[in-house]
Design a protein around this motif. Structure first.
Motif, PDB file in Angstrom:
ATOM      1  N   UNK A 237       0.829  -1.204   0.000  1.00 49.69           N
ATOM      2  CA  UNK A 237       0.000   0.000   0.000  1.00 49.69           C
ATOM      3  C   UNK A 237       0.867   1.259   0.000  1.00 49.69           C
ATOM      4  N   UNK A 241       0.381   4.187  -2.597  1.00 50.39           N
ATOM      5  CA  UNK A 241      -0.253   5.450  -2.248  1.00 50.39           C
ATOM      6  C   UNK A 241       0.728   6.551  -1.867  1.00 50.39           C
ATOM      7  N   UNK A 242       1.890   6.162  -1.367  1.00 46.41           N
ATOM      8  CA  UNK A 242       2.723   7.163  -0.726  1.00 46.41           C
ATOM      9  C   UNK A 242       3.970   7.506  -1.505  1.00 46.41           C
ATOM     10  N   UNK A 245       3.312   9.144  -5.693  1.00 43.82           N
ATOM     11  CA  UNK A 245       2.153   8.969  -6.562  1.00 43.82           C
ATOM     12  C   UNK A 245       1.013   9.891  -6.185  1.00 43.82           C
ATOM     13  N   UNK A 246       0.121  10.065  -7.094  1.00 43.59           N
ATOM     14  CA  UNK A 246      -1.104  10.776  -6.805  1.00 43.59           C
ATOM     15  C   UNK A 246      -2.184   9.815  -6.349  1.00 43.59           C
ATOM     16  N   UNK A 252      -5.053   7.349 -11.645  1.00 45.27           N
ATOM     17  CA  UNK A 252      -5.808   8.601 -11.837  1.00 45.27           C
ATOM     18  C   UNK A 252      -5.069   9.576 -12.762  1.00 45.27           C
ATOM     19  N   UNK A 255      -5.591   8.425 -16.231  1.00 42.53           N
ATOM     20  CA  UNK A 255      -6.961   8.731 -16.669  1.00 42.53           C
ATOM     21  C   UNK A 255      -7.051  10.199 -17.085  1.00 42.53           C
ATOM     22  N   UNK A 256      -6.415  11.075 -16.313  1.00 37.90           N
ATOM     23  CA  UNK A 256      -6.406  12.499 -16.668  1.00 37.90           C
ATOM     24  C   UNK A 256      -5.726  12.710 -18.008  1.00 37.90           C
ATOM     25  N   UNK A 278     -10.698   5.491 -14.116  1.00 37.87           N
ATOM     26  CA  UNK A 278     -10.985   6.080 -12.811  1.00 37.87           C
ATOM     27  C   UNK A 278     -11.612   5.026 -11.903  1.00 37.87           C
ATOM     28  N   UNK A 282     -10.297   3.572  -8.384  1.00 34.35           N
ATOM     29  CA  UNK A 282     -11.102   3.461  -7.161  1.00 34.35           C
ATOM     30  C   UNK A 282     -10.966   2.073  -6.531  1.00 34.35           C
ATOM     31  N   UNK A 285      -7.845   1.931  -4.643  1.00 38.06           N
ATOM     32  CA  UNK A 285      -7.996   2.618  -3.351  1.00 38.06           C
ATOM     33  C   UNK A 285      -8.750   1.752  -2.351  1.00 38.06           C
ATOM     34  N   UNK A 288      -6.412  -0.629  -0.906  1.00 42.03           N
ATOM     35  CA  UNK A 288      -5.563   0.002   0.108  1.00 42.03           C
ATOM     36  C   UNK A 288      -6.330   0.192   1.416  1.00 42.03           C
ATOM     37  N   UNK A 289      -7.601   0.567   1.281  1.00 46.36           N
ATOM     38  CA  UNK A 289      -8.449   0.827   2.438  1.00 46.36           C
ATOM     39  C   UNK A 289      -8.647  -0.461   3.237  1.00 46.36           C
ATOM     40  N   UNK A 292      -5.419  -1.421   5.040  1.00 44.81           N
ATOM     41  CA  UNK A 292      -5.151  -0.615   6.238  1.00 44.81           C
ATOM     42  C   UNK A 292      -6.040  -1.043   7.393  1.00 44.81           C
TER      43      UNK A 292
ATOM     44  N   UNK B  30     -10.980  15.423 -14.803  1.00 45.65           N
ATOM     45  CA  UNK B  30     -10.010  15.182 -13.736  1.00 45.65           C
ATOM     46  C   UNK B  30      -9.139  16.407 -13.559  1.00 45.65           C
ATOM     47  N   UNK B  40      -5.244   5.951   5.555  1.00 48.85           N
ATOM     48  CA  UNK B  40      -4.568   4.752   5.054  1.00 48.85           C
ATOM     49  C   UNK B  40      -3.066   4.991   4.897  1.00 48.85           C
TER      50      UNK B  40
END
Lengths: 333, 123
Positions: A237, A241-242, A245-246, A252, A255-256, A278, A282, A285, A288-289, A292, B30, B40
């Motif tokens: 994770x 996430x950390x 990265x965004x 994401x 995707x942008x 996107x 999700x 995420x 990751x959730x 945690x 976005x 998290x």
């Protein structure tokens, strides 16, 4: 021209976006990221960080600068140095010429980074746009505002040793960037990313790499007090996430990029693909959730449940990148 | 992720910084949204930091203590100093460390970013 700082979610794409904009080519961070085909996945168990495998959600450091240099013909000049003194002197000389200079640094030695986020990662990119005495004016894309960095600290960060040692690496543009042919560049970038995700011969890279990771997660012990297993899950994770990265392992940002490429070139099908990516972000995420919560003992510690999530993400990404490739092939020149 | 769902949970590990994340706005586009952090991230970052702190507490010699304090492991410190790993492992032993010549202490202190005198202390 006065340099303008830009807050970005990834250091390397942020640096390239700011650098190009400073030289008169407006290229957003997602475009820099996507056109360089920077999205990927790799699970490399034979490279260990504090005893845990390397898990990357993007191409190796340096890939964005090099890919944009090649694609846009920027004439980026890279220099590395054997001696720190020579490296600092060269940086000063370039700044005196009025150049904005990109640096590869170790994030651990940068004093303005919050202490808990300072790990030994040797490929953090930032821009230096000026100097006042012994203080450098630094535009670090992951910081909200421009910062200052003392000479000694910057030198330590530029000449850190170990894996991916920067050896004082600096880079700058040698000619004004030409306007790119976004359509041709975009098509090529999509082809490359789809290829990496679906057809890398190595089973540890791309969609197959996600499945391989799922298998490793499944094999972890289910015991509540298994600290090593929890560290392993937390590590996945944290990498996602950390570490630069965004969030959602760069999904994401990509995707942008798809959205912006659709708007710039008028090729509509990319719009729908962006929305699908996107959703996949999700899912990352949610993974990751759940991880945690298991680490915090709010729900039962069940690695197989996390492995199932990873497998689901793998099959979604497999369909997604196959469709992306189809859309690319259907894109008339 | 929708713009309104961007976590703003005041992550302690970010120490007041905000990080840029991409999220979908009301118009379906976005864009960059500054985030105060997600619990998290805090959980996994603290977990990694605490693991290193635990290793530092359990260290057998001051050198091992400072190695983990500097968030390194044996491979990293050996690489930073430019020696083989087995040699560093030997230097980590309390008896060997106690007899380590000053030039070696200097090299380690330099790589760890601390003063030579501090290398012998565990604080």
């Amino acid at each position: 021209m006065r340099f303008q700082h830009q807050h970005a979610s990834h250091c390397e794409s942020g640096v390239m976006s700011s650098l190009l904009r400073h030289h008169g080519l407006a290229l957003s961070e997602p475009m820099a990221f996507g056109l360089a085909s920077a999205l990927a996945f790799a699970y490399l168990p034979f490279i260990r960080l504090n005893g845990l495998p390397l898990i990357a959600y993007r191409m190796p450091p340096g890939a964005i600068v090099r890919a944009l240099d090649r694609g846009l013909d920027l004439g980026v000049r890279f220099e590395t140095f054997r001696s720190p003194d020579a490296g600092m002197a060269r940086l000063d000389a370039l700044l005196d010429e009025g150049k904005v200079v990109g640096l590869q640094t170790s994030i651990y030695w940068l004093p303005y980074i919050p202490p808990d986020l300072r790990f030994h990662f040797n490929a953090h990119n930032l821009l230096v746009y000026g100097r006042e005495g012994d203080e450098y004016l630094v535009s670090d894309p992951v910081a909200e505002t421009p910062v200052r960095c003392a000479r000694q600290d910057l030198q330590k960060a530029r000449f850190a040793k170990g894996v991916l040692a920067p050896k004082g690496r600096l880079y700058y543009l040698t000619r004004p960037p030409p306007a790119g042919d976004w359509r041709a560049l975009g098509r090529r970038a999509l082809a490359r990313t789809a290829h990496i995700m679906l057809h890398t011969p190595l089973p540890l890279v791309g969609v197959r790499g996600i499945r391989w990771l799922a298998r490793a997660v499944e094999r972890l012990g289910c015991a509540e007090d298994d600290g090593a297993a929890k560290l392993y899950i937390g590590h996945i994770v944290r990498m996602q996430e950390e570490i630069g990265t965004g969030g959602a392992g760069f999904r994401f940002i990509y995707a942008a990029f798809l959205q912006e490429l659709a708007a710039t070139t008028g090729y509509g099908p990319l719009e729908a693909l962006a929305a699908r990516l996107v959703e996949i972000g999700d899912e990352w995420q949610q993974f990751a959730f759940a991880a945690a919560k298991m680490i915090k003992r709010r729900i039962a510690f069940e690695p197989p449940a996390l492995a199932a999530r990873l497998r689901d993400i793998a099959s979604r990404e497999q369909r997604f990148f196959a469709d992306l490739n189809q859309a690319r092939l259907a894109w008339a020149l | 992720m929708r713009e309104r769902d961007v976590p703003q949970e005041g992550n302690a590990t970010l120490a007041g910084h905000r990080k840029a994340v991409y999220a979908v706005g009301e118009d379906g586009k976005l864009r960059v949204v500054p985030s105060r952090g997600w619990e998290v991230e805090e959980v996994v970052t603290r977990q990694a930091v605490e693991d290193l702190e635990r290793r530092a507490r359990e260290a057998r010699s001051p050198l091992e203590y400072h190695m983990y304090r500097a968030r390194m492991d044996i491979a990293m410190l050996a690489g930073a100093v430019g020696i083989w790993r087995w040699r560093l492992r030997r230097h980590l032993r309390p008896q060997v460390f106690a007899r380590l010549p000053l030039r070696w202490r200097r090299r380690y202190a330099e790589a760890l970013g601390i003063a030579v005198e501090a290398l012998a202390r565990v604080d």
